[in-house]
Each structure stands twice: as C-alpha cells, then as structure tokens.
Design a protein around this motif. Structure first.
Motif, PDB file in Angstrom:
ATOM      1  N   CYS A  11       0.972  -1.138  -0.082  1.00  0.00           N
ATOM      2  CA  CYS A  11      -0.092   0.071  -0.030  1.00  0.00           C
ATOM      3  C   CYS A  11       0.959   1.210   0.096  1.00  0.00           C
ATOM      4  N   GLU A  12       0.401   2.178  -0.784  1.00  0.00           N
ATOM      5  CA  GLU A  12       1.058   3.340  -1.042  1.00  0.00           C
ATOM      6  C   GLU A  12       0.059   4.531  -0.866  1.00  0.00           C
ATOM      7  N   VAL A  13      -1.204   4.386  -0.233  1.00  0.00           N
ATOM      8  CA  VAL A  13      -2.399   5.318  -0.448  1.00  0.00           C
ATOM      9  C   VAL A  13      -1.748   6.644  -0.005  1.00  0.00           C
ATOM     10  N   CYS A  85       2.250   2.828   8.862  1.00  0.00           N
ATOM     11  CA  CYS A  85       3.589   3.191   8.501  1.00  0.00           C
ATOM     12  C   CYS A  85       3.923   4.401   9.497  1.00  0.00           C
ATOM     13  N   TYR A  86       5.176   4.687   9.785  1.00  0.00           N
ATOM     14  CA  TYR A  86       5.738   5.693  10.622  1.00  0.00           C
ATOM     15  C   TYR A  86       5.154   7.062  10.042  1.00  0.00           C
ATOM     16  N   PRO A  87       4.550   7.819  11.034  1.00  0.00           N
ATOM     17  CA  PRO A  87       3.717   9.145  10.247  1.00  0.00           C
ATOM     18  C   PRO A  87       4.762  10.055  10.246  1.00  0.00           C
ATOM     19  N   GLY A  88       5.596  10.156  11.001  1.00  0.00           N
ATOM     20  CA  GLY A  88       6.734  11.421  11.408  1.00  0.00           C
ATOM     21  C   GLY A  88       6.360  12.000  12.398  1.00  0.00           C
ATOM     22  N   LYS A  89       7.258  13.100  12.742  1.00  0.00           N
ATOM     23  CA  LYS A  89       7.482  13.703  14.242  1.00  0.00           C
ATOM     24  C   LYS A  89       6.520  15.047  14.263  1.00  0.00           C
ATOM     25  N   PRO A  97      -1.450   8.409  13.777  1.00  0.00           N
ATOM     26  CA  PRO A  97      -1.408   7.510  12.839  1.00  0.00           C
ATOM     27  C   PRO A  97      -2.404   8.111  11.593  1.00  0.00           C
ATOM     28  N   ARG A  98      -1.815   7.770  10.501  1.00  0.00           N
ATOM     29  CA  ARG A  98      -2.518   8.265   9.350  1.00  0.00           C
ATOM     30  C   ARG A  98      -3.907   7.837   9.363  1.00  0.00           C
ATOM     31  N   PRO A  99      -4.962   8.628   9.052  1.00  0.00           N
ATOM     32  CA  PRO A  99      -6.504   8.331   8.895  1.00  0.00           C
ATOM     33  C   PRO A  99      -6.858   7.245   7.780  1.00  0.00           C
ATOM     34  N   TYR A 125      -6.586   6.564  19.771  1.00  0.00           N
ATOM     35  CA  TYR A 125      -6.872   6.374  18.401  1.00  0.00           C
ATOM     36  C   TYR A 125      -7.551   5.107  18.120  1.00  0.00           C
ATOM     37  N   SER A 126      -7.327   4.035  18.589  1.00  0.00           N
ATOM     38  CA  SER A 126      -7.873   2.753  18.378  1.00  0.00           C
ATOM     39  C   SER A 126      -9.120   2.742  19.310  1.00  0.00           C
ATOM     40  N   GLN A 127      -8.989   3.127  20.524  1.00  0.00           N
ATOM     41  CA  GLN A 127     -10.379   3.172  21.548  1.00  0.00           C
ATOM     42  C   GLN A 127     -11.436   4.069  20.741  1.00  0.00           C
ATOM     43  N   GLN A 128     -10.992   5.087  20.347  1.00  0.00           N
ATOM     44  CA  GLN A 128     -12.128   6.082  19.496  1.00  0.00           C
ATOM     45  C   GLN A 128     -12.604   5.412  18.370  1.00  0.00           C
ATOM     46  N   PHE A 129     -11.860   4.705  17.656  1.00  0.00           N
ATOM     47  CA  PHE A 129     -12.492   4.061  16.256  1.00  0.00           C
ATOM     48  C   PHE A 129     -13.135   2.608  16.777  1.00  0.00           C
TER      49      PHE A 129
END
Length: 191
Positions: A11-13, A85-89, A97-99, A125-129
């Motif tokens: 994936c490269e979305v 993937c690592y989202p950056g700093k 995390p990328r949405p 993030y996982s809990q909200q989702f």
C-alpha cells in the motif's frame, strides 16, 4: 489472508504524507487469538519492519507476561496498528496515525481473523475508532473501566516510556489491571 497481507504491505495510499517510503508494518494470521491494535510504528520499528521491536514492545510483553517467541507467533498474536507506517514527528512526539489505514484495511483483516478472542486497544486512536459511542470522556476512564468492554475489548494506555508519569499517577493500573490482563491473556492462549 496471504494475498491481503501482500496488498497491505504494498500500500502507498498515503505516501505523499509520510517522511519515509511506505513500509507497512503488521503481523496477522487467520489463526490469531489475540489482536493488538496500536497506534503506528515509530521510526525504529519502521526501519526494522518488526512490530513492537522497541522499548514500548518490551513493556507491552511484560504487561502481557509473554515471551518474544509467543508475541511474534502469528497463531497467537495479530499486531495491527491504526496506521501501518511511521507518520513522522511533531513538536510533541510522533504524529498521529494516518487516518487512511484503519478504514481501508481493518475490516478486511478482521474478516479473515475468525479466531480472535480478545482485542487489546492501545491508546486513544484505536479506542475512539473501535469503541465509538462507548468511548468515555478520556483514555484514563476507558482503561479504568476496562471490565465494561470485556470480553471483546480491553483498552490500555500506550506502553511508551513517556507514559511512566501516567502510570505513577494511576497506581491501580499496575496493581489491578496488569494482573487481570495477564490472567485473561493466559486463559486465551491456553484455550
């Protein structure tokens, strides 16, 4: 499952938003018993390609009372982040995390993993989702009220060294929740 994992790893979305070339990091099997949904890999994990291969992973394995061999056995554990993937700093640490990842891939993965007996939701993030309307006003409230989400979900804070302050403010986590978590994990893995 193998075809789906190949698709995810290719994936490269969201590539234009990432600081590195996309390299989705996850572990899953149709036979997995426990699903761990974290946030996103850090730079060290992104570089290695091995989920939770860092200090946070060491702490998580301690919480679960499992060996690295058990943890990396796909028949026991699926390791699926909200962002692959690592989202950056950012100024405060890693970016969220990328949405794109969870809505695009999680439903397909879960459809393949019919043996999941417990899902650990690590972080906000996982809990909200996954908790949706049942998400309490704070991550602390979700973790404190973990019994109300069982047997399907068990919310946890992130095992990052940054959360040691949170753990000191919430001693019940180590005293009550960790032993309960270890018993649940032991029972699921023994079944």
């Amino acid at each position: 499952m193998k075809k789906l994992l190949r698709e995810i790893r290719a994936c490269e979305v969201c590539s234009r938003f990432l600081p590195n070339k996309p390299k989705p990091v996850l572990q899953a099997s149709a036979a997995s018993k426990i699903l761990i949904i974290g946030q996103a890999p850090g730079q060290k994990v992104q570089n290695s390609g091995i989920p939770w291969a860092d200090q946070s992973g060491n702490e998580l394995r301690r919480w679960l009372n499992v060996t690295p061999e058990q943890f990396y056995n796909t028949e026991l554990f699926a390791l699926v982040p909200m962002g692959f993937c690592y989202p950056g700093k950012s100024a405060k640490g890693d970016l969220p995390p990328r949405p794109e990842c969870a809505p695009l891939w999680h439903r397909k993965l879960l459809a393949e993993m019919k043996g999941i007996r417990l899902t650990l939701l690590i972080g906000k993030y996982s809990q909200q989702f996954y908790l949706g309307d049942k998400f309490n006003s704070s991550l602390t409230e979700n973790v404190k009220n973990y019994r109300s989400f069982l047997p399907t979900y068990l919310p946890l804070v992130h095992p990052s060294p940054r959360n040691k302050i949170w753990q000191k403010k919430n001693p019940w986590f180590e005293i009550e929740l960790i032993p309960a978590l270890q018993k649940i994990v032991k029972d699921v893995l023994a079944d």
